[in-house]
Design a protein around this motif. Structure first.
Motif, PDB file in Angstrom:
ATOM      1  N   MET A  51     -58.750  77.344  48.197  1.00  0.00           N
ATOM      2  CA  MET A  51     -59.838  78.207  47.801  1.00  0.00           C
ATOM      3  C   MET A  51     -61.086  77.816  48.579  1.00  0.00           C
ATOM      4  SD  MET A  51     -61.239  78.754  43.995  1.00  0.00           S
ATOM      5  CE  MET A  51     -62.959  78.855  43.734  1.00  0.00           C
ATOM      6  N   LYS A  52     -61.764  78.768  49.136  1.00  0.00           N
ATOM      7  CA  LYS A  52     -62.976  78.536  49.913  1.00  0.00           C
ATOM      8  C   LYS A  52     -64.168  78.549  48.967  1.00  0.00           C
ATOM      9  CE  LYS A  52     -65.099  78.216  53.859  1.00  0.00           C
ATOM     10  NZ  LYS A  52     -65.101  76.999  54.572  1.00  0.00           N
ATOM     11  N   HIS A  53     -64.941  77.460  49.004  1.00  0.00           N
ATOM     12  CA  HIS A  53     -66.114  77.325  48.147  1.00  0.00           C
ATOM     13  C   HIS A  53     -67.369  77.609  48.954  1.00  0.00           C
ATOM     14  CE1 HIS A  53     -63.729  75.483  44.992  1.00  0.00           C
ATOM     15  NE2 HIS A  53     -63.174  74.721  45.916  1.00  0.00           N
ATOM     16  N   SER A  54     -68.366  78.176  48.288  1.00  0.00           N
ATOM     17  CA  SER A  54     -69.642  78.446  48.932  1.00  0.00           C
ATOM     18  C   SER A  54     -70.440  77.145  49.046  1.00  0.00           C
ATOM     19  CB  SER A  54     -70.434  79.457  48.112  1.00  0.00           C
ATOM     20  OG  SER A  54     -71.760  79.534  48.570  1.00  0.00           O
ATOM     21  N   LYS A  55     -70.889  76.848  50.251  1.00  0.00           N
ATOM     22  CA  LYS A  55     -71.664  75.630  50.484  1.00  0.00           C
ATOM     23  C   LYS A  55     -72.991  75.680  49.730  1.00  0.00           C
ATOM     24  CE  LYS A  55     -73.653  72.867  54.194  1.00  0.00           C
ATOM     25  NZ  LYS A  55     -73.865  72.743  55.620  1.00  0.00           N
ATOM     26  N   LYS A  56     -73.631  76.843  49.698  1.00  0.00           N
ATOM     27  CA  LYS A  56     -74.921  76.985  49.013  1.00  0.00           C
ATOM     28  C   LYS A  56     -74.786  76.775  47.510  1.00  0.00           C
ATOM     29  CE  LYS A  56     -76.992  80.022  52.420  1.00  0.00           C
ATOM     30  NZ  LYS A  56     -77.541  81.349  52.702  1.00  0.00           N
ATOM     31  N   ILE A  57     -73.736  77.321  46.924  1.00  0.00           N
ATOM     32  CA  ILE A  57     -73.533  77.154  45.482  1.00  0.00           C
ATOM     33  C   ILE A  57     -73.194  75.696  45.171  1.00  0.00           C
ATOM     34  CG2 ILE A  57     -72.092  77.810  43.519  1.00  0.00           C
ATOM     35  CD1 ILE A  57     -71.884  80.603  44.748  1.00  0.00           C
ATOM     36  N   ALA A  58     -72.389  75.080  46.012  1.00  0.00           N
ATOM     37  CA  ALA A  58     -72.038  73.672  45.806  1.00  0.00           C
ATOM     38  C   ALA A  58     -73.278  72.786  45.858  1.00  0.00           C
ATOM     39  CB  ALA A  58     -71.020  73.224  46.853  1.00  0.00           C
ATOM     40  N   ILE A  59     -74.156  73.036  46.818  1.00  0.00           N
ATOM     41  CA  ILE A  59     -75.389  72.248  46.922  1.00  0.00           C
ATOM     42  C   ILE A  59     -76.303  72.535  45.735  1.00  0.00           C
ATOM     43  CG2 ILE A  59     -77.492  71.916  48.280  1.00  0.00           C
ATOM     44  CD1 ILE A  59     -75.732  72.215  50.778  1.00  0.00           C
ATOM     45  N   PHE A  60     -76.348  73.781  45.272  1.00  0.00           N
ATOM     46  CA  PHE A  60     -77.137  74.104  44.083  1.00  0.00           C
ATOM     47  C   PHE A  60     -76.645  73.307  42.873  1.00  0.00           C
ATOM     48  CE2 PHE A  60     -77.535  76.669  40.198  1.00  0.00           C
ATOM     49  CZ  PHE A  60     -78.922  76.712  40.099  1.00  0.00           C
ATOM     50  N   PHE A  61     -75.333  73.283  42.660  1.00  0.00           N
ATOM     51  CA  PHE A  61     -74.775  72.532  41.539  1.00  0.00           C
ATOM     52  C   PHE A  61     -74.945  71.027  41.709  1.00  0.00           C
ATOM     53  CE2 PHE A  61     -71.917  76.277  40.493  1.00  0.00           C
ATOM     54  CZ  PHE A  61     -72.555  76.550  39.290  1.00  0.00           C
ATOM     55  N   SER A  62     -75.041  70.557  42.946  1.00  0.00           N
ATOM     56  CA  SER A  62     -75.130  69.115  43.177  1.00  0.00           C
ATOM     57  C   SER A  62     -76.441  68.517  42.698  1.00  0.00           C
ATOM     58  CB  SER A  62     -74.937  68.797  44.659  1.00  0.00           C
ATOM     59  OG  SER A  62     -76.085  69.155  45.402  1.00  0.00           O
ATOM     60  N   PHE A  63     -77.433  69.360  42.382  1.00  0.00           N
ATOM     61  CA  PHE A  63     -78.676  68.820  41.864  1.00  0.00           C
ATOM     62  C   PHE A  63     -78.498  68.213  40.477  1.00  0.00           C
ATOM     63  CE2 PHE A  63     -80.383  71.598  45.201  1.00  0.00           C
ATOM     64  CZ  PHE A  63     -81.138  70.657  45.868  1.00  0.00           C
ATOM     65  N   ILE A  64     -77.411  68.505  39.811  1.00  0.00           N
ATOM     66  CA  ILE A  64     -77.001  67.769  38.610  1.00  0.00           C
ATOM     67  C   ILE A  64     -75.856  66.881  39.075  1.00  0.00           C
ATOM     68  CG2 ILE A  64     -76.015  67.903  36.302  1.00  0.00           C
ATOM     69  CD1 ILE A  64     -77.184  70.718  36.099  1.00  0.00           C
ATOM     70  N   PRO A  65     -76.058  65.566  39.087  1.00  0.00           N
ATOM     71  CA  PRO A  65     -75.027  64.669  39.635  1.00  0.00           C
ATOM     72  C   PRO A  65     -73.657  64.921  39.009  1.00  0.00           C
ATOM     73  CG  PRO A  65     -77.012  63.452  39.215  1.00  0.00           C
ATOM     74  CD  PRO A  65     -77.227  64.816  38.634  1.00  0.00           C
ATOM     75  N   GLY A  66     -72.696  65.204  39.852  1.00  0.00           N
ATOM     76  CA  GLY A  66     -71.323  65.436  39.424  1.00  0.00           C
ATOM     77  C   GLY A  66     -70.949  66.906  39.317  1.00  0.00           C
ATOM     78  N   ALA A  67     -71.907  67.775  39.066  1.00  0.00           N
ATOM     79  CA  ALA A  67     -71.595  69.203  38.882  1.00  0.00           C
ATOM     80  C   ALA A  67     -71.125  69.836  40.187  1.00  0.00           C
ATOM     81  CB  ALA A  67     -72.808  69.947  38.335  1.00  0.00           C
ATOM     82  N   GLY A  68     -71.723  69.468  41.299  1.00  0.00           N
ATOM     83  CA  GLY A  68     -71.290  70.003  42.587  1.00  0.00           C
ATOM     84  C   GLY A  68     -69.879  69.575  42.928  1.00  0.00           C
ATOM     85  N   HIS A  69     -69.536  68.336  42.589  1.00  0.00           N
ATOM     86  CA  HIS A  69     -68.170  67.855  42.826  1.00  0.00           C
ATOM     87  C   HIS A  69     -67.173  68.636  41.970  1.00  0.00           C
ATOM     88  CE1 HIS A  69     -70.457  64.471  44.472  1.00  0.00           C
ATOM     89  NE2 HIS A  69     -69.377  64.249  45.217  1.00  0.00           N
ATOM     90  N   MET A  70     -67.558  68.904  40.725  1.00  0.00           N
ATOM     91  CA  MET A  70     -66.678  69.682  39.852  1.00  0.00           C
ATOM     92  C   MET A  70     -66.495  71.094  40.389  1.00  0.00           C
ATOM     93  SD  MET A  70     -67.675  68.622  36.015  1.00  0.00           S
ATOM     94  CE  MET A  70     -68.198  66.977  35.648  1.00  0.00           C
ATOM     95  N   TYR A  71     -67.563  71.694  40.935  1.00  0.00           N
ATOM     96  CA  TYR A  71     -67.458  73.027  41.527  1.00  0.00           C
ATOM     97  C   TYR A  71     -66.463  73.020  42.684  1.00  0.00           C
ATOM     98  CZ  TYR A  71     -68.617  77.086  44.338  1.00  0.00           C
ATOM     99  OH  TYR A  71     -68.537  78.251  45.076  1.00  0.00           O
ATOM    100  N   LEU A  72     -66.444  71.929  43.450  1.00  0.00           N
ATOM    101  CA  LEU A  72     -65.525  71.826  44.581  1.00  0.00           C
ATOM    102  C   LEU A  72     -64.099  71.474  44.151  1.00  0.00           C
ATOM    103  CD1 LEU A  72     -67.785  69.931  47.138  1.00  0.00           C
ATOM    104  CD2 LEU A  72     -67.161  72.347  47.156  1.00  0.00           C
ATOM    105  N   GLY A  73     -63.893  71.246  42.857  1.00  0.00           N
ATOM    106  CA  GLY A  73     -62.560  70.920  42.360  1.00  0.00           C
ATOM    107  C   GLY A  73     -62.301  69.425  42.252  1.00  0.00           C
ATOM    108  N   LEU A  74     -63.317  68.624  42.459  1.00  0.00           N
ATOM    109  CA  LEU A  74     -63.188  67.170  42.354  1.00  0.00           C
ATOM    110  C   LEU A  74     -63.649  66.737  40.969  1.00  0.00           C
ATOM    111  CD1 LEU A  74     -64.700  66.365  45.857  1.00  0.00           C
ATOM    112  CD2 LEU A  74     -62.296  66.556  45.256  1.00  0.00           C
ATOM    113  N   THR A  75     -62.864  67.086  39.966  1.00  0.00           N
ATOM    114  CA  THR A  75     -63.268  66.883  38.577  1.00  0.00           C
ATOM    115  C   THR A  75     -63.436  65.414  38.229  1.00  0.00           C
ATOM    116  OG1 THR A  75     -62.032  68.884  38.035  1.00  0.00           O
ATOM    117  CG2 THR A  75     -62.695  67.483  36.205  1.00  0.00           C
ATOM    118  N   LYS A  76     -62.480  64.579  38.595  1.00  0.00           N
ATOM    119  CA  LYS A  76     -62.563  63.157  38.272  1.00  0.00           C
ATOM    120  C   LYS A  76     -63.799  62.529  38.919  1.00  0.00           C
ATOM    121  CE  LYS A  76     -58.822  60.803  39.095  1.00  0.00           C
ATOM    122  NZ  LYS A  76     -57.802  59.939  39.698  1.00  0.00           N
ATOM    123  N   HIS A  77     -64.018  62.836  40.183  1.00  0.00           N
ATOM    124  CA  HIS A  77     -65.169  62.328  40.926  1.00  0.00           C
ATOM    125  C   HIS A  77     -66.470  62.802  40.267  1.00  0.00           C
ATOM    126  CE1 HIS A  77     -66.283  60.499  44.846  1.00  0.00           C
ATOM    127  NE2 HIS A  77     -67.392  61.193  44.666  1.00  0.00           N
ATOM    128  N   GLY A  78     -66.509  64.072  39.883  1.00  0.00           N
ATOM    129  CA  GLY A  78     -67.703  64.638  39.250  1.00  0.00           C
ATOM    130  C   GLY A  78     -68.000  64.021  37.899  1.00  0.00           C
TER     131      GLY A  78
END
Length: 172
Positions: free
Chosen positions: A1-28
């Motif tokens: 699945m292709k993730h939007s870089k802009k949305i991922a960076i937006f979510f990354s402003f809450i530590p862990g949320a951007g990782h979860m958006y990218l599918g890295l749940t454990k890391h997030g």
């Protein structure tokens, strides 16, 4: 699945949320837990020094999501390096070093909270504020110096005793 870089960076402003958006749940979840646990300990013990780690965790989260979102290689959901000794194979109980560092951390937090919240206010009734401020600064500075010496000593000891290829001073 292709993730939007802009949305991922937006979510990354809450530590862990951007990782979860990218599918890295454990890391997030681990990043989120680390950030909010550090914040909670800082607030509950009223030790401002602990809060200094919050920007480090936050910037790590933002830049790590940015690099993972723009990378082309497949993303692998793995543990953060600081959680790597706590494995699912019960590595945490096999190596006492993780318990030792956790114990040292709790002892330091307890002593620092005791000094900051009980001893300094009591002494503050009898001693000038400038002296207390000087004592706090001296205590913090000495703490960093001692930790530095301990790290250098343990690094050199690990190199001499083990000859470990993963030790820091290998190329020196």
């Amino acid at each position: 699945m292709k993730h939007s870089k802009k949305i991922a960076i937006f979510f990354s402003f809450i530590p862990g949320a951007g990782h979860m958006y990218l599918g890295l749940t454990k890391h997030g979840i681990q990043l989120m837990m680390l950030f909010f646990l550090t914040f909670g300990i800082s607030v509950s013990t009223e030790i401002e020094l602990i809060a200094a780690f919050l920007p480090i965790i936050w910037f790590y989260s933002v830049f790590d999501v940015r690099s993972k979102a723009s990378g082309e290689e497949p993303l692998i959901d793995s543990d953060l390096k600081i959680f790597s000794s706590i494995g699912y194979e019960n590595n945490f109980t096999k190596t006492n070093t993780a318990y030792k560092y956790l114990g040292y951390g709790f002892i330091f937090l307890g002593i620092a909270a005791l000094v900051n919240n009980i001893i300094f206010p009591i002494v503050g009734q009898y001693v000038d504020y400038q002296f207390i401020r000087f004592t706090r600064s001296a205590f913090t500075s000495l703490f960093f110096i001692v930790i530095g010496f301990v790290l250098l000593r343990s690094k050199n000891r690990a190199i001499l005793e083990k000859g470990d290829e993963n030790s820091w001073g290998e190329d020196e």
